[in-house]
Every structure is written in structure tokens, then in C-alpha cells.
Design a protein around this motif. Structure first.
Motif, short mmCIF file in Angstrom:
data_model
loop_
_atom_site.label_atom_id
_atom_site.label_comp_id
_atom_site.label_asym_id
_atom_site.label_seq_id
_atom_site.Cartn_x
_atom_site.Cartn_y
_atom_site.Cartn_z
N HIS A 105 0.85 -1.20 0.00
CA HIS A 105 0.00 0.00 0.00
C HIS A 105 0.88 1.24 0.00
O HIS A 105 2.04 1.20 0.40
N PHE A 148 -1.49 0.55 -6.27
CA PHE A 148 -2.69 -0.22 -6.63
C PHE A 148 -2.69 -1.57 -5.91
O PHE A 148 -1.79 -2.36 -6.07
N MET A 173 -9.64 3.42 -1.08
CA MET A 173 -8.85 3.20 0.13
C MET A 173 -8.28 4.53 0.62
O MET A 173 -7.27 5.01 0.13
CU1 CUA Z 1 -4.01 0.13 -0.77
CU2 CUA Z 1 -4.00 0.85 -2.94
#
Ligand code: CUA
Ligand code: K7E
Ligand code: CA
Length: 642
Positions: free
Chosen positions: A588, A626, A634
Motif C-alpha cells: 500500500h 494499486f 482506500m
Molecule cells: Cu491500498 Cu491501494
């Protein structure tokens, strides 16, 4: 493709009489223009050389092309040059797999943004990075029993004389050390064994060559007599500088012997000149050897000084210090002229120093250097077992493990394959020893070269990569800045075969190539890797201590554990983010608009950032990497209250 303004090796009118490049020729440093001097040094003239090999030579079946989904068989670690990073390539495909930021900030990783990376890079008292530029040239990896052991790689930063260590389990930079009293830290090489205790069969030291001479300690003086260079030894584990050697002349590239006893650096400025014409005024310079065990004994015995505010012991390795071979810490071996590159042959016997301004390579036998240190060889220059002509502008040498060396010829835009034993025989007087095996045109002006497993005892002679400094017409034009051209050559047969061109961003300089089996990187972090780790989403929250606020957050696709959090204008906010996803490849990102924050957290990784909440309002913190079908969704929301 041929550079028709470059004389070919079998153009004997030029070939036969060129020996040294002279000042006038270099003053214009006309790239690719073969300039020759009539000077003969009395050394060997070159034997008849085969014509430049056409790429269509008998093919061995090797290919740089992999089918989709097929994996490469070799790793390549490439220096990133100005970008201050280390690049990981798969070979033979040449696909770039990763960039590991070291010396300069990186916006994907958040290198130079997160507190963890800033601590490694080094900050000023105000918390800002001390340096945001880098210039990496050389990368080498740790050894065990003469081969890579997959623990570490090291890379230099020439601008600010820093050495970075890369952990090869996570492929991250974990330590950076700045060398004291050194400018232009250039060559780097780990040792391969302990010089005193042969039971220690792995890398414990890294040697670093200082290229520019400066006043020691630095002071604003033009008095050249006060300028000197240092050769430094860094501890492979602690990354502290163990000792330095003060020398005459400069350091450039570095090589180490397989027995751990010797390190060497080529010296192009034995003249100690401040300007290029001074630096090339002598016909010969030197390859400077260091007796590691003796240096460490001298340090132990207290025979050192310190320089300025540095506490690092500095021993004397100047020419004046070592008149007696049996106590000398260093040995200056005469090589022609402004040499570039010193490389250790995989048979463990020789160092090869390329001539650069001399069309020759000098072969130095290591057992003879040890003999000289032991008082068994009267003249240090008798360690030279051959000095043979290769072509114009020889720079770096690689090996195939079958007795052949491959040297880049910068001015000839070629790689020459030559046989080391035959070169020695030729130099000893056997004029039938045809040591030049093959030549191949490369595109253009090659600098570094390396073969698969080249400087290990497991040199396998499969692939040769050549770092070409100019790509000229090899790729689509993209304006004034050209990509560089890393070429891959198949060296498994007698003839070299060009397999591929790879455009690369400037400018990689150097690289190593090794079998993929030597590494087994981890795909997921250990939560304990960072002591700040938030191991349970329930620990999330905003914790205030006066104006200092800690925001603890976790990520688990597609959510951040805090959907919103409030801080007050003027707060010093430290945001800690742990990625609780355990799945391989589930990374992330975390960005805060207008706050110059963006970084990633890999599976089970924790990172933190600290900033002053100086702008009130709503700021949508969002995932930048992604990760999920709901990647765009998100988000978290930072509300900075006025
Ligand atoms: Cu978590 Cu994109
Ligand atoms: Cu490795 Cu370019 Cu720094 Cu030779 S140096 S080319
Ligand atoms: Ca010189």
C-alpha cells in the motif's frame, strides 16, 4: 555497425605505431577519434589481430529473449549513477526489476520522506536531509569462499564520499557511512577472506578509494604539498570506518585478492597534479598495493595519527614511509599511463590494470607482490608479468573463467577478448603467442564491463554486459539527452556475439552479474523489523502529548484502520503506518496532499513520517499503490483544526 572514423585493429599503419596518447590528442578529447603518438615505449607491439567480429558470428543459441512468464537465470546489480540508487536487473533479459534508493530521495518508496529512511540518509539538526544528491559508480557484493554469499551489496557515492550497504534479503539500503577527510570516493571492493585468520572465509571489510587529494584536514589553501588522498577500510557489519591509509598520488578503482591479504587501487595522478595536463604529464603512474595484515598490525601497535576531528586511525602509506619492503604497508607498482580499472582474475593469480592513455594492460602476479613484501623479490616492478597492447583506451576487464579476459576499449568502441596466459608468453618473448582472441564493436565508447560471476571463483563465461557511455543512433531520438546503451554479449563460444541493446537512464557505470540461486530474498517483512510496528488494528488511534501527536494506523486492503483523524494546527504529527496484509506483493501507499508525504508499506512493513500540521482543512490521505479493486476508495481523512 561500424564507426568508420575509427581505425580498425587491422589497420596496421595506425595500429603498429600507436603506443601512448599524448597531451595534444587528449586535450581535445575527441570521442572515438583515435589519436596516436609516435612514441614507442620499447614494450611489445601487438600481434596480428583478427578483424572486428561481426555480430552475425556463429551463434551459440543463447538469447536475451525470454518468453512471457519465463524467469531470468541471473541477477544483475547495477549502479544507478546520478540517481543515487542501485538497480536490480534480471539477465539475460535485461529487464529492470527494482530500484533501491540509497543516496537521493525516491518518491515511490518514500525514501527521504519516512523517518526510517531519513535516519539512514542522515539529517541536519533541523531535521532536513543533509544531502539530496548522489553519484553512484561501483557496486560489489559480499563474498564467502570466493563467491557471493547473498548477504550484502555496497555502493559508493562519489559526491559526498558515502558508502551505502544494501541488505540482499529485503533489497533495501540499511546503512550509510560518510568517509572522513575524503573527497571523490570512487572505487570500492569488499575483501574476500581474512588476511590473518583464514578460517574467516567471508567478507568482513570493504575498501574505499579516495580519488581527489585535499588538504588534510581540509583548509582553504592552494598549497598542493598539503593535499593528500586516503584509502579507507569500512567494517562490513558495523559500517564504521576501521582505518585509513595516507598515500601519495590518488586512488581510483579497487580490487582485492581471494586470500584476503592484498587490496590494490590504480593511480592515474601520481603526479599529484591539479589540472589534467599535469595529471597526464608522466609516462607511467602506478597500481598501489596495500598489505592489509600489516596495516592492521600498525593500527594495533598505535602507529597512527588522526586527522582533524575524525577519530579514525590513519597510518602512513606514502612512498617515503616504505623504503623497506619487509615493513612496508604499501607497494607502488609502476604502470603506464593514467591507468583505469584494476580487476582480479578468477584464477586468483593476477590483478589486471588497464592503461587508459596507454593501449596496454598490465598483468601483476599477486604471489610476487607477497614475495616482495617478504623480502624475497628485490624489485617491486618485477611483479609485472606482462604488459601487452590491446587497443585504444582500455578501461575495465572481465573474465570468463576459461583463461580469457575481456577489456573495454573506450576510444576504439570495442571489446577485446584476450588470453591471459598467452599474453604473458608473448611478453616473455614468444612472438607466436596470439593472445588476442576476438574483437567486437560495441555502441559506443564502452566504460565498464562485467561477465557473469566474473570476479568470483565461479566465473562461468556465459554473459558479458558492456556499459556504453554513448548510444548515439541506437535508439529512437528523444531530444538532447540520450539513453545509455548497456549491451549484452554471449561469450560462451570462441567468438563474442552481440545479443541485445538496452537503453538505460544515466548513468550506471558499473555492475555485477551472478546466478540467481545465490539469493533468496524475502517477500514479506517480519512485523518486528520496525519496533514501532502496530501489530493489531485495535491499537490504532490519535495519541496527544502536548503539541506532539502520534497517529497510529494500520492498512489491510482496502482500508486504513483510521477512516478519519483530527489534529490541531501547529501540532507536530508523527504518523505510524503498519501494513497488516501478509500476502506477497500486497503493497500500500500513503499520501497526504499538500504535506509532501508519500511512501509505501510492503506486506508487514511499518513506516513513519513526522510533519507540522501547518495548513488547516480536510486532507484526503489515499493509497498510492494499486492494491485492490477498491484501491481508489482506500482512503483516510486528516482534519486539521484551526
Ligand atoms: Cu491500498 Cu491501494
Ligand atoms: Cu568505474 Cu566510470 Cu567511475 Cu570506469 S569509472 S568507466
Ligand atoms: Ca598520470
Amino acid at each position: 555497425m561500424k564507426n568508420d572514423h575509427i581505425p580498425t585493429p587491422n589497420d596496421t599503419t595506425v595500429w603498429g605505431r600507436r603506443r601512448f596518447l599524448n597531451t595534444a590528442a587528449l586535450a581535445g578529447l575527441t570521442l572515438g577519434t583515435a589519436a596516436c603518438a609516435d612514441k614507442e615505449s620499447g614494450g611489445a607491439s601487438t600481434p596480428a589481430a583478427p578483424a572486428a567480429a561481426a555480430p552475425q558470428a556463429a551463434h551459440t543459441g543463447a538469447s536475451a529473449h525470454l518468453k512471457p512468464g519465463e524467469l531470468d537465470t541471473y541477477y544483475g546489480l547495477w549502479s544507478g549513477g546520478h540517481t543515487g540508487d542501485l538497480r536490480v536487473l534480471g539477465l539475460p533479459s535485461g529487464r529492470e526489476l527494482l530500484r533501491i534508493p540509497c543516496f537521493a530521495p525516491d518518491a515511490l518508496v518514500g525514501w527521504g520522506i519516512t523517518n526510517e529512511s531519513k535516519k539512514i540518509m542522515g539529517t541536519k539538526p533541523d531535521g532536513h536531509l543533509r544531502y539530496t544528491v548522489g553519484d553512484t559508480h561501483h557496486t560489489h557484493a559480499s563474498y564467502k569462499d570466493g563467491n557471493y554469499d547473498g548477504r550484502y551489496a555496497w555502493i559508493n557515492d562519489k559526491i559526498n564520499s558515502r558508502i551505502a550497504r544494501i541488505r540482499l534479503d529485503y533489497f533495501v539500503c540499511d546503512k550509510i557511512t560518510q568517509l572522513p577527510n575524503v573527497q571523490g570516493f570512487h572505487g570500492i571492493f569488499p575483501d574476500k577472506r581474512d588476511p590473518v585468520d583464514p578460517a574467516i572465509n567471508h567478507t568482513t571489510r570493504v575498501f574505499c578509494g579516495g580519488e581527489f587529494s585535499i588538504p588534510l584536514p581540509n583548509a582553504p589553501t592552494e598549497d598542493r604539498a598539503r593535499y593528500q588522498s586516503l584509502f579507507s577500510c569500512v567494517d562490513a557489519e558495523t559500517m564504521e570506518v576501521r582505518w585509513q591509509v595516507q598515500i601519495d598520488g590518488n586512488c581510483d578503482l579497487v580490487a582485492t585478492s581471494f586470500d584476503g591479504k592484498l587490496a590494490a587501487t590504480n593511480q592515474y595522478n601520481t603526479e599529484m597534479g591539479a589540472h589534467f595536463e599535469d595529471m597526464m604529464s608522466a609516462e607511467r603512474d602506478a597500481c598501489l598495493f596495500f598489505n592489509i595484515a600489516r596495516i592492521e598490525a600498525a593500527v594495533k601497535a598505535g602507529k597512527f595519527k588522526t586527522i582533524g576531528t575524525s577519530k579514525v586511525p590513519v597510518v602512513d602509506g606514502t612512498r617515503a614511509s616504505n623504503k623497506d619492503a619487509q615493513t612496508a604497508l604499501t607497494a607502488y607498482i609502476s604502470v603506464p599511463k593514467n591507468p583505469h580499472g584494476v580487476n582480479a582474475s578468477p584464477d586468483q593469480k593476477y590483478f589486471i590494470c588497464a592503461g587508459k592513455l596507454s593501449p596496454t594492460a598490465t598483468i601483476i602476479e599477486l604471489s610476487k607482490v607477497l614475495d616482495w613484501f617478504d623480502g624475497k623479490l628485490a624489485k617491486i616492478d618485477d611483479t609485472i608479468v606482462a604488459e601487452v597492447e590491446l587497443g585504444l583506451g582500455p578501461l575495465h576487464t572481465a573474465f570468463d573463467g576459461r583463461g580469457n579476459a575481456y577489456t573495454t576499449l573506450f576510444l576504439d568502441s570495442q571489446v577485446v577478448k584476450w588470453n591471459v596466459d598467452k599474453a604473458i608468453a608473448f611478453f616473455k618473448g614468444d612472438k607466436t603467442a596470439n593472445y588476442v582472441v576476438d574483437r567486437i564493436d560495441v555502441h559506443y565508447q564502452p566504460g565498464h564491463i562485467n561477465a557473469s560471476q566474473s570476479e568470483t571463483i565461479a566465473a562461468d563465461g556465459k554473459y558479458l554486459a558492456v556499459g556504453c557511455k554513448f548510444s548515439k543512433d541506437r535508439f529512437l531520438p528523444v531530444g538532447p539527452l540520450h539513453a545509455e546503451n548497456e549491451q549484452l554479449i554471449d561469450i560462451s563460444g570462441e567468438k563474442m556475439v552481440l545479443l541485445a541493446d538496452h537503453p538505460v537512464r544515466g548513468e550506471p557505470h558499473d555492475f555485477i552479474i551472478f546466478k540467481r540461486e545465490l539469493l533468496s530474498p524475502k517477500q514479506v517483512y517480519d512485523l518486528d523489523h520496525n519496533p514501532l510496528a502496530i501489530k493489531d488494528a485495535k491499537e490504532s488511534g490519535v495519541f496527544r502529548n502536548g503539541k506532539k501527536v502520534t497517529v497510529k494506523m494500520t492498512s489491510l486492503a482496502p482500508t486504513f484502520s483510521l477512516r478519519e483523524f483530527k489534529v490541531k494546527r501547529g501540532d507536530e504529527v508523527t504518523l505510524i503506518l503498519t501494513n497488516l496484509d501478509k500476502i506477497e506483493d500486497l503493497t500500500h501507499g500513503f499520501a497526504i496532499p499538500n504535506y509532501n508525504v508519500n511512501f509505501i508499506v510492503n506486506p508487514q512493513e511499518t513506516a513513519s513520517v513526522t510533519f507540522i500540521a501547518d495548513q488547516p482543512g480536510v486532507f484526503w490521505c489515499y493509497c498510492t499503490h494499486f492494491c485492490h479493486a477498491l484501491h481508489l476508495e482506500m482512503r483516510s481523512r486528516m482534519i486539521v483544526e484551526a
